[in-house]
Design an enzyme around this catalytic site. Structure first.
Site, short mmCIF file in Angstrom:
data_model
loop_
_atom_site.label_atom_id
_atom_site.label_comp_id
_atom_site.label_asym_id
_atom_site.label_seq_id
_atom_site.Cartn_x
_atom_site.Cartn_y
_atom_site.Cartn_z
N GLU A 1 -6.87 -5.55 4.18
CA GLU A 1 -6.43 -5.17 5.52
C GLU A 1 -5.26 -6.05 5.95
O GLU A 1 -5.46 -7.17 6.46
CB GLU A 1 -7.57 -5.35 6.52
CG GLU A 1 -8.76 -4.47 6.23
CD GLU A 1 -9.51 -4.13 7.52
OE1 GLU A 1 -9.66 -2.95 7.80
OE2 GLU A 1 -9.89 -5.06 8.24
N GLY B 1 -4.51 -1.60 13.89
CA GLY B 1 -4.35 -1.15 15.27
C GLY B 1 -2.92 -0.96 15.71
O GLY B 1 -2.65 -0.82 16.91
N GLY C 1 -10.76 1.51 11.73
CA GLY C 1 -11.10 1.02 13.06
C GLY C 1 -11.02 2.15 14.08
O GLY C 1 -11.95 2.94 14.23
N GLY C 2 -9.91 2.25 14.78
CA GLY C 2 -9.74 3.18 15.89
C GLY C 2 -10.16 4.61 15.57
O GLY C 2 -10.82 5.27 16.38
N LYS D 1 -15.82 -2.08 16.08
CA LYS D 1 -15.43 -3.31 16.78
C LYS D 1 -16.21 -3.42 18.09
O LYS D 1 -17.37 -3.02 18.15
CB LYS D 1 -13.91 -3.35 16.98
CG LYS D 1 -13.17 -3.11 15.66
CD LYS D 1 -11.70 -3.37 15.73
CE LYS D 1 -11.07 -3.11 14.36
NZ LYS D 1 -9.65 -3.38 14.32
N ASN E 1 -15.41 0.87 11.48
CA ASN E 1 -15.68 -0.37 12.21
C ASN E 1 -15.39 -0.11 13.68
O ASN E 1 -14.23 0.01 14.07
CB ASN E 1 -14.76 -1.47 11.64
CG ASN E 1 -14.81 -2.76 12.45
OD1 ASN E 1 -15.67 -2.93 13.32
ND2 ASN E 1 -13.88 -3.67 12.16
N GLU F 1 -9.88 -10.28 12.62
CA GLU F 1 -10.11 -10.58 14.04
C GLU F 1 -11.11 -11.74 14.19
O GLU F 1 -10.99 -12.55 15.12
CB GLU F 1 -10.58 -9.32 14.77
CG GLU F 1 -9.41 -8.35 14.95
CD GLU F 1 -9.79 -6.89 15.06
OE1 GLU F 1 -10.98 -6.58 15.27
OE2 GLU F 1 -8.88 -6.04 14.92
N SER G 1 -4.79 1.09 10.25
CA SER G 1 -4.14 2.31 10.72
C SER G 1 -4.35 3.51 9.80
O SER G 1 -3.45 4.34 9.65
CB SER G 1 -2.64 2.07 10.98
OG SER G 1 -2.47 1.12 12.03
N HIS H 1 -13.48 -10.37 8.70
CA HIS H 1 -12.44 -9.52 9.29
C HIS H 1 -11.37 -10.42 9.93
O HIS H 1 -11.70 -11.49 10.47
CB HIS H 1 -13.05 -8.59 10.34
CG HIS H 1 -12.10 -7.54 10.81
ND1 HIS H 1 -11.11 -7.82 11.72
CD2 HIS H 1 -11.95 -6.23 10.48
CE1 HIS H 1 -10.41 -6.71 11.93
NE2 HIS H 1 -10.90 -5.74 11.19
P1 PGA Z 1 -7.50 0.22 12.64
O1 PGA Z 1 -8.44 -1.04 12.30
O2 PGA Z 1 -7.96 1.36 11.75
O3 PGA Z 1 -7.75 0.49 14.10
O4 PGA Z 1 -6.10 -0.18 12.33
C1 PGA Z 1 -8.83 -1.30 10.96
C2 PGA Z 1 -9.75 -2.49 10.91
O5 PGA Z 1 -9.52 -3.49 11.60
O6 PGA Z 1 -10.76 -2.44 10.15
#
Ligand code: PGA
Length: 245
Positions: free
Chosen positions: A162, A168, A228-229, A10, A8, A94, A207, A92
């Site tokens: 999640e 993050g 994510g990252g 983002k 993802n 967010e 993470s 999600h």
């Molecule tokens: P992250 O994000 O791997 O950067 O922690 C995961 C996500 O929000 O899908």
């Protein structure tokens, strides 16, 4: 079942970032798992073109519940399909936090996505305060009850656990905590969609990195990751893909 490594991006990445996709495909032409990247909508069609004929699928990060109409700034599930998407992330944390998305809205979006032929990745997860209060299973159980379509099938649904506090932050639950939640999700999903639940992929997200992927993937009922990252760089995401056999 075929496991899934989903990335993802983002609100990250411009067209130059598509070089990472080319590098990923060059390094992992035939991964053992399904491989998915969900870029910003601006990059979707170009990434889909790049991925054509490869093992990489592309997906959206959200869609509207309606097919078309006067909804400034939104995209429909059919538009994602038209751009080359085969998946969409829904609910999600967010979006739940930034846009006030409710379980009912996520349900409506999931129904629209599945009707359009997309695979819906529905996200659930507790906040740190909810975990500290011992409410984790109640919270994610209610999110699942409220957002998974009754007629969902294993082929059209992916569920992502999640924990909000792990996204993050570099922090992850213990392997036992992940196992507890995934076991709970499988059972709860069975109550909704019966035998289909056994083959529905349950992803862990929050993470996930090359350094912790293998141990997380060894947890029972973890069928992949939503990343994510670490999905932004071909080397990191490729290492996670390689850990998912
Ligand atoms: P992250 O994000 O791997 O950067 O922690 C995961 C996500 O929000 O899908």
């Amino acid at each position: 079942m075929k496991k899934l490594a989903a990335g993802n991006w983002k609100m990250n990445g411009n067209r130059a970032a598509l070089a990472e996709v080319a590098a990923l495909l060059a390094a992992h032409p035939t991964p053992a798992c399904d491989m998915l990247l969900c870029p910003p909508t601006t990059l979707l069609a170009e990434m889909a073109t790049l991925a054509q004929g490869s093992a990489l699928k592309v997906g959206g990060q959200d869609c509207h519940a309606k097919t078309f109409g006067a909804h400034t700034g939104d995209v429909s599930a059919a538009m994602l399909v038209d751009a080359g998407a085969s998946y969409v992330i829904l609910g999600h944390s967010e979006r739940r936090a930034d846009h006030g998305e409710t379980d009912a809205l996520v349900l409506a979006k999931a129904e629209a996505a599945i009707a359009a032929g997309l695979i819906a990745i529905i996200c659930v997860g507790e906040t740190e305060a909810q975990r500290d209060a011992g409410e984790t299973l109640a919270v994610i159980g209610a999110q699942l009850d409220g957002s998974v379509p009754a007629n969902a099938t294993a082929a059209a649904l992916v569920l992502a656990y999640e924990p909000v506090w792990a996204i993050g932050t570099g922090r992850t639950p213990t392997l036992n905590q992940i196992a507890e939640v995934h076991n709970f999700l499988r059972a709860r999903l069975t109550a909704h969609i019966g035998v289909e639940a056994a083959n529905t992929r349950l992803l862990y997200g929050g993470s996930v990195k090359p350094s912790n992927a293998a141990e997380i993937f060894a947890v029972p009922d973890v069928d992949g990751a939503l990343v994510g990252g670490a999905s932004l760089k071909a080397a990191d995401f490729g290492a996670i893909v390689a850990a998912l056999t």
